[in-house]
Motif scaffolding. Structure first.
Motif, PDB file in Angstrom:
ATOM      1  N   PRO A 237       0.807  -1.234   0.000  1.00  0.00           N
ATOM      2  CA  PRO A 237       0.000   0.000   0.000  1.00  0.00           C
ATOM      3  C   PRO A 237       0.832   1.272   0.000  1.00  0.00           C
ATOM      4  O   PRO A 237       0.398   2.303  -0.517  1.00  0.00           O
ATOM      5  CB  PRO A 237      -0.827  -0.128   1.281  1.00  0.00           C
ATOM      6  CG  PRO A 237      -0.914  -1.592   1.529  1.00  0.00           C
ATOM      7  CD  PRO A 237       0.400  -2.153   1.075  1.00  0.00           C
ATOM      8  N   ASP A 238       2.046   1.207   0.570  1.00  0.00           N
ATOM      9  CA  ASP A 238       2.929   2.383   0.579  1.00  0.00           C
ATOM     10  C   ASP A 238       4.123   2.175  -0.359  1.00  0.00           C
ATOM     11  O   ASP A 238       5.167   2.811  -0.191  1.00  0.00           O
ATOM     12  CB  ASP A 238       3.413   2.687   1.987  1.00  0.00           C
ATOM     13  CG  ASP A 238       4.168   1.513   2.620  1.00  0.00           C
ATOM     14  OD1 ASP A 238       4.112   0.390   2.070  1.00  0.00           O
ATOM     15  OD2 ASP A 238       4.820   1.713   3.658  1.00  0.00           O
ATOM     16  N   GLY A 239       3.941   1.279  -1.343  1.00  0.00           N
ATOM     17  CA  GLY A 239       5.027   0.984  -2.271  1.00  0.00           C
ATOM     18  C   GLY A 239       5.099   1.953  -3.437  1.00  0.00           C
ATOM     19  O   GLY A 239       4.342   2.931  -3.515  1.00  0.00           O
ATOM     20  N   TYR A 240       6.018   1.663  -4.375  1.00  0.00           N
ATOM     21  CA  TYR A 240       6.276   2.564  -5.491  1.00  0.00           C
ATOM     22  C   TYR A 240       6.383   1.789  -6.807  1.00  0.00           C
ATOM     23  O   TYR A 240       6.945   0.689  -6.854  1.00  0.00           O
ATOM     24  CB  TYR A 240       7.584   3.332  -5.288  1.00  0.00           C
ATOM     25  CG  TYR A 240       7.583   4.242  -4.089  1.00  0.00           C
ATOM     26  CD1 TYR A 240       7.096   5.551  -4.184  1.00  0.00           C
ATOM     27  CD2 TYR A 240       8.052   3.789  -2.855  1.00  0.00           C
ATOM     28  CE1 TYR A 240       7.094   6.387  -3.077  1.00  0.00           C
ATOM     29  CE2 TYR A 240       8.053   4.629  -1.738  1.00  0.00           C
ATOM     30  CZ  TYR A 240       7.568   5.916  -1.865  1.00  0.00           C
ATOM     31  OH  TYR A 240       7.547   6.748  -0.772  1.00  0.00           O
ATOM     32  N   LEU A 241       5.878   2.408  -7.875  1.00  0.00           N
ATOM     33  CA  LEU A 241       5.995   1.885  -9.240  1.00  0.00           C
ATOM     34  C   LEU A 241       6.790   2.874 -10.081  1.00  0.00           C
ATOM     35  O   LEU A 241       6.500   4.078 -10.068  1.00  0.00           O
ATOM     36  CB  LEU A 241       4.608   1.687  -9.860  1.00  0.00           C
ATOM     37  CG  LEU A 241       4.562   1.384 -11.371  1.00  0.00           C
ATOM     38  CD1 LEU A 241       5.130  -0.003 -11.658  1.00  0.00           C
ATOM     39  CD2 LEU A 241       3.132   1.503 -11.901  1.00  0.00           C
ATOM     40  N   LEU A 242       7.781   2.368 -10.815  1.00  0.00           N
ATOM     41  CA  LEU A 242       8.577   3.182 -11.731  1.00  0.00           C
ATOM     42  C   LEU A 242       8.250   2.784 -13.163  1.00  0.00           C
ATOM     43  O   LEU A 242       8.372   1.615 -13.532  1.00  0.00           O
ATOM     44  CB  LEU A 242      10.078   2.964 -11.506  1.00  0.00           C
ATOM     45  CG  LEU A 242      10.844   3.851 -10.532  1.00  0.00           C
ATOM     46  CD1 LEU A 242      10.907   5.284 -10.998  1.00  0.00           C
ATOM     47  CD2 LEU A 242      10.286   3.744  -9.143  1.00  0.00           C
ATOM     48  N   LEU A 243       7.847   3.761 -13.984  1.00  0.00           N
ATOM     49  CA  LEU A 243       7.616   3.527 -15.405  1.00  0.00           C
ATOM     50  C   LEU A 243       8.651   4.293 -16.224  1.00  0.00           C
ATOM     51  O   LEU A 243       9.358   5.160 -15.705  1.00  0.00           O
ATOM     52  CB  LEU A 243       6.204   3.974 -15.798  1.00  0.00           C
ATOM     53  CG  LEU A 243       5.029   3.239 -15.150  1.00  0.00           C
ATOM     54  CD1 LEU A 243       3.710   3.797 -15.682  1.00  0.00           C
ATOM     55  CD2 LEU A 243       5.097   1.736 -15.382  1.00  0.00           C
ATOM     56  N   GLY A 244       8.726   3.985 -17.514  1.00  0.00           N
ATOM     57  CA  GLY A 244       9.642   4.679 -18.403  1.00  0.00           C
ATOM     58  C   GLY A 244       9.184   6.097 -18.685  1.00  0.00           C
ATOM     59  O   GLY A 244       8.024   6.462 -18.440  1.00  0.00           O
ATOM     60  N   GLY A 264       7.843   9.788 -13.634  1.00  0.00           N
ATOM     61  CA  GLY A 264       7.856   8.343 -13.804  1.00  0.00           C
ATOM     62  C   GLY A 264       7.587   7.546 -12.550  1.00  0.00           C
ATOM     63  O   GLY A 264       7.558   6.320 -12.594  1.00  0.00           O
ATOM     64  N   LEU A 265       7.363   8.237 -11.419  1.00  0.00           N
ATOM     65  CA  LEU A 265       7.163   7.559 -10.141  1.00  0.00           C
ATOM     66  C   LEU A 265       5.696   7.608  -9.743  1.00  0.00           C
ATOM     67  O   LEU A 265       5.069   8.674  -9.780  1.00  0.00           O
ATOM     68  CB  LEU A 265       8.030   8.215  -9.065  1.00  0.00           C
ATOM     69  CG  LEU A 265       8.019   7.574  -7.675  1.00  0.00           C
ATOM     70  CD1 LEU A 265       8.519   6.136  -7.741  1.00  0.00           C
ATOM     71  CD2 LEU A 265       8.875   8.391  -6.704  1.00  0.00           C
ATOM     72  N   TYR A 266       5.165   6.449  -9.335  1.00  0.00           N
ATOM     73  CA  TYR A 266       3.742   6.336  -8.993  1.00  0.00           C
ATOM     74  C   TYR A 266       3.569   5.573  -7.689  1.00  0.00           C
ATOM     75  O   TYR A 266       4.413   4.743  -7.321  1.00  0.00           O
ATOM     76  CB  TYR A 266       2.979   5.615 -10.111  1.00  0.00           C
ATOM     77  CG  TYR A 266       3.064   6.327 -11.440  1.00  0.00           C
ATOM     78  CD1 TYR A 266       2.111   7.263 -11.823  1.00  0.00           C
ATOM     79  CD2 TYR A 266       4.140   6.084 -12.301  1.00  0.00           C
ATOM     80  CE1 TYR A 266       2.206   7.930 -13.033  1.00  0.00           C
ATOM     81  CE2 TYR A 266       4.244   6.756 -13.519  1.00  0.00           C
ATOM     82  CZ  TYR A 266       3.276   7.675 -13.868  1.00  0.00           C
ATOM     83  OH  TYR A 266       3.383   8.344 -15.065  1.00  0.00           O
ATOM     84  N   VAL A 267       2.461   5.866  -7.000  1.00  0.00           N
ATOM     85  CA  VAL A 267       2.112   5.158  -5.774  1.00  0.00           C
ATOM     86  C   VAL A 267       0.688   4.629  -5.905  1.00  0.00           C
ATOM     87  O   VAL A 267      -0.099   5.142  -6.701  1.00  0.00           O
ATOM     88  CB  VAL A 267       2.219   6.082  -4.542  1.00  0.00           C
ATOM     89  CG1 VAL A 267       3.666   6.472  -4.287  1.00  0.00           C
ATOM     90  CG2 VAL A 267       1.351   7.323  -4.708  1.00  0.00           C
TER      91      VAL A 267
END
Length: 294
Positions: A237-244, A264-267
């Protein structure tokens, strides 16, 4: 290659890897697949297509899929995602995980290993600041061939000159002629498995950080939505997603929201979007063995 051959290969590649080819990519198919045609003693791509339509051609089908997926990568590619890692994600997660001192990271398009090894070197450089912490770095890819290269950790002079600081090259690599082998210390920090993102990946477990860069751009919209929604289920729930840099969740899903001033950073944040009517469900098949469209 006839128009019917091209249509077949487009459908075949979309089903196998999610790769979507436009109407004008015949040259790309010919340049990538002719070596396979010659290696297997065939006369043309049309003959290759006929073979692919026959039962029991899985080795050939895998070779075609891997040949058509892009596997370019280099150390500390685009720099910004690694700045996010050091400056934003790690400090926040280490504060939140102070009790269990355990962080899991997934590089969903690991290719030949430069991305996960870059993260491993960052952690190693932090020294005492991460003493007593357990970091799991999982690298997956559609191509078993490129993952074997990643596991070996052997790179050419050209590859180590792309993005890798000279200090890290001298510290973490051993030169052997015109090749460089990354240290066992760094290699042991990363574990690799073959994985097709179109398949079920829930068996990977929960992650605190997911790097899924330069993959979604090769998928159509229903596939992007499906992969993002399933990724959201694996992220803390408090993690992070990195996209191009050319990728976004905007207009695809509300399962993620962008981090202000962190490109590029998402939660996680919100409910998953529903895939478009008629979108194919992801096959319920998981292979722990890697290539990706990347």
């Amino acid at each position: 290659m006839t128009p019917l051959d091209y249509d077949f290969l487009r459908g075949f590649l979309k089903t196998r890897s999610g790769l979507v080819l436009s109407n004008d990519k015949q040259y790309l198919i010919e340049s990538r697949l002719m070596p396979i045609v010659r290696k297997n003693g065939m006369a043309s791509i049309s003959e290759l297509v006929q073979k692919l339509k026959m039962p029991g051609q899985e080795p050939l089908a895998s070779a075609v899929t891997e040949a058509m997926t892009t596997n370019e990568s280099f150390f500390f590619r685009d720099k910004t995602p690694f700045d996010h890692f050091k400056e934003h994600m790690l400090p926040a997660l280490m504060k939140a995980r102070a009790a269990k001192r355990h962080i899991r990271i997934w590089c969903a398009a690991a290719s030949t290993g430069q991305e996960p090894y870059s993260l491993a070197m960052i952690l190693k450089e932090m020294g005492a600041a991460v003493a007593g912490w357990r970091f799991e770095i999982i690298g997956t890819d559609l191509s078993g061939e490129v993952l074997e290269r990643a596991k070996a950790g052997v790179y050419t002079q050209f590859e180590v000159q792309r993005g890798l600081p000279i200090q890290m090259l001298l510290k973490y690599f051993q030169q052997n002629g015109d090749q460089w082998t990354i240290s066992q210390e760094i290699r042991s920090m990363v574990h690799y498995h073959t994985l097709n993102l179109l398949n079920d990946f829930s068996a990977l477990g929960q992650f605190d950080i997911v790097y899924c860069r330069n993959v979604l751009i090769y998928f159509d919209q229903p596939t992007k939505i499906d992969v993002l929604n399933r990724t959201a289920k694996l992220l803390a729930p408090d993690g992070y997603l990195l996209l191009g840099a050319a990728e976004t969740v905007v207009g695809l899903t509300e399962a993620f929201k962008p981090v202000t001033e962190r490109r590029g950073l998402y939660v996680p944040g919100g409910k998953p979007a529903v895939a478009a009517p008629g979108a194919a469900a992801a096959p319920k098949l998981f292979a722990y063995a890697g290539s990706r469209p990347s």
